[in-house]
Enzyme design. Structure first.
Site, short mmCIF file in Angstrom:
data_model
loop_
_atom_site.label_atom_id
_atom_site.label_comp_id
_atom_site.label_asym_id
_atom_site.label_seq_id
_atom_site.Cartn_x
_atom_site.Cartn_y
_atom_site.Cartn_z
N LYS A 139 -2.99 10.68 35.33
CA LYS A 139 -3.73 11.90 35.69
C LYS A 139 -4.89 12.08 34.70
O LYS A 139 -4.68 12.37 33.53
CB LYS A 139 -2.79 13.10 35.64
N GLU A 197 -1.66 12.97 21.08
CA GLU A 197 -2.86 12.88 20.24
C GLU A 197 -3.60 14.19 20.40
O GLU A 197 -4.14 14.45 21.47
CB GLU A 197 -3.77 11.75 20.71
N CYS A 202 -12.20 13.67 18.84
CA CYS A 202 -11.08 14.08 17.98
C CYS A 202 -11.38 13.71 16.54
O CYS A 202 -10.92 14.35 15.61
CB CYS A 202 -9.80 13.38 18.37
N GLU A 245 -10.46 23.67 15.12
CA GLU A 245 -11.21 22.62 15.82
C GLU A 245 -12.12 23.28 16.84
O GLU A 245 -11.66 24.03 17.70
CB GLU A 245 -10.26 21.65 16.53
#
Ligand code: UN1
Length: 509
Positions: free
Chosen positions: A189, A264, A298, A399
């Site tokens: 997906k 992750e 990331c 973040e």
């Protein structure tokens, strides 16, 4: 006499591609018939394609197809699985330019970076194809005579692969290639922002000759499709890359079923610049790591932790470079920075710029949307730098996933190391120094999954483990042979050829 008939406007317009799901080797619409669009973030008037807005019923069909394909695929010799994977890698190479251009259109990163993204997919495909002839276990002496001991890796079953939009080809390959070489079948997906990139990959997977049902592809929202995959009792391992909150939710749901799970998640990566650093080199690394992919990695550098004695000089150099960066469509060769992925991302960056101002940080570059008329049709935001950020400010901790860089001033190496490590994330870090001893201290002290010396925080290679400490994940690693640990069970096998009962631990001499 021949008559030329002018095409009508509809005939002239290139057809918008329409993709369904790919289940059991066949493309088919969502069972509900619903669809959604993907648009170009550099010019939101441009529709990239329409895709199946799937739900749990489509996921169930995909999982069934993956289960049906599993017995044959897991018994296909791994070197043979590898041969199909080599063919897939070769197809990606052959189509690299087309894939890269389509990626830039769909998610905005500049073409050179899109080529790098495709290349990263090719690299992991070749690496994992080679694993088909390794997949090493241990052969080891037994503690008893005339007894054989060894361990082998076995597939887990059906792998649920849920991927982000920022590396829309590399990350699906990072996950699918180790899953497939290990003998698992896949339900894939992709992010709702990049279904076209994913569909193009799936077309090549099919062309390479992976048997029907080996890879099943279902598009749609995270809630309707992603969570149905996570909740399916017949999906045995989940690999997810995305934001920390979604990761936490997945971990809770997967935990209830004791499912294997590789996460992750976020990063708040720092570059430390020591007083003895080559400042020009550091500026190159900072600008590339902070503003490459518009800060949407990331691994992006969002904090510069600089020794006070060189902070002013570094900042001047940094500003000089940042103001030359050109925003625009990633398809234009002159563009340095493409758009953000969507309006939500722009809103988030705006919010953090306000937070930075309110917290008393000094805005020294950017801080708004660009004024140029041609940039009003896309999700553009200026590269932004704040100076005087304190380590525990939200700018120093959260973040943002956009082109926002915080400069934090410190006294010396010890303070720098402490600041680098004081976040809830631990993906990547870097130090610029000319002192070998300081470099080795950083390799020891920086508590991130990846550490760079005299290079920025981005650019991990596919044959080394990729992942991070603390809330960057849940302890797993992608890429390298470490990726196989996510997708395999260990089986230890003992063969006793003595012909009589030998009791472990008891009958040894
Ligand atoms: C990511 O941002 O999720 O090291 C992946 C890098 C790339 C991969 C980034 N090779 O920046």
């Amino acid at each position: 006499m021949t008559q030329t008939i002018e095409p009508t406007a509809t005939e002239r317009a290139p057809a918008t591609p329409q993709y369904g799901n790919f289940i059991g080797g066949e493309w088919r619409p969502a069972e509900s018939g619903r669809t959604f669009e993907s648009r170009n973030p550099a010019d939101t008037r441009e529709v990239i394609g329409t895709f199946a807005a799937s739900d749990a019923a489509d996921v169930a069909a995909a999982v069934r197809a993956a289960e049906e394909a599993l017995p044959r695929w897991r018994r296909t010799p791994a070197p043979k699985r590898g041969e199909i994977m080599y063919d897939f890698a070769a197809l990606m190479r052959q189509h690299k330019e087309r894939l890269a251009r389509q990626m830039t259109r769909e998610m905005g990163k500049v073409l050179a970076e899109a080529r790098g993204d495709v290349q990263e997919g090719i690299d992991i495909a070749y690496l994992m194809a080679g694993e088909g002839r390794r997949l090493f276990g241990d052969t080891t002496p037994s503690e008893l005579p005339d007894k054989w001991a060894m361990s082998v890796r076995e597939p887990i079953g059906v792998a649920g692969i849920i991927t982000p939009w920022n590396f829309p080809m590399a990350i699906p390959c990072w996950k699918m290639m180790p899953a497939l070489i290990s003998g698992n079948t896949v339900v894939f997906k992709p992010a709702s922002d990049t279904p076209h990139c994913a569909a193009l990959l799936v077309e090549l997977i099919a062309e390479a000759g992976f048997p029907p049902g080996t890879v099943n592809f279902v598009t749609g929202s995270g809630q309707d499709v992603g969570m149905a995959i996570v909740d399916s009792p017949d999906v045995n391992v989940i690999s997810f890359t995305g934001n920390t909150e979604t990761g936490r939710e997945i971990a809770i749901r997967a935990g209830r079923r004791l499912k294997r799970l590789s996460l992750e998640l976020g990063g708040k990566n720092a570059i430390a610049v020591m007083a003895d650093a080559d400042l020009d080199l550091a500026v190159d690394g900072i600008v590339w790591s902070a503003f490459g992919t518009t800060g949407q990695r990331c691994t992006a550098c969002s904090r510069v932790v600089v020794a006070e004695s060189v902070a002013d000089e570094l900042l001047v150099k940094l500003l000089n470079r940042t103001t030359t960066l050109r925003l625009g469509s990633g398809l234009e060769p002159t563009t340095d920075i493409g758009p953000l992925i969507n309006s939500g991302a722009v809103a988030k960056v705006r919010e953090y710029v306000d937070i930075g101002r309110d917290d008393g940080a000094r805005l020294v570059a950017g801080g708004g949307r660009p004024q140029l008329p041609e940039l009003q049709v896309g999700h553009f935001y200026e590269p932004t730098i704040f100076d005087g950020v304190r380590p525990m400010d939200r700018l120093g901790q959260d973040e943002i996933f956009g082109p926002v860089l915080s400069v934090i001033r410190v006294a010396d190496y010890d303070e720098a190391a402490m600041v680098v490590n004081t976040t809830r994330y631990g993906l990547s870090s870097s130090i610029y120094t000319r002192d070998t001893n300081t470099a080795f201290r950083a390799m020891r002290d920086f508590s991130t999954g990846i550490v760079y010396i005299n290079a920025g925080t981005i650019g991990a290679e596919t044959h080394l483990p990729f992942g991070g400490t603390r809330q960057t994940g849940n302890g797993h690693r992608e890429a390298g042979h470490a990726a196989l640990d996510t997708f395999t069970e260990w089986k230890s096998i003992y063969v006793d050829y003595s012909g009589h009962l030998q009791r472990g631990q008891i009958d040894k001499q």
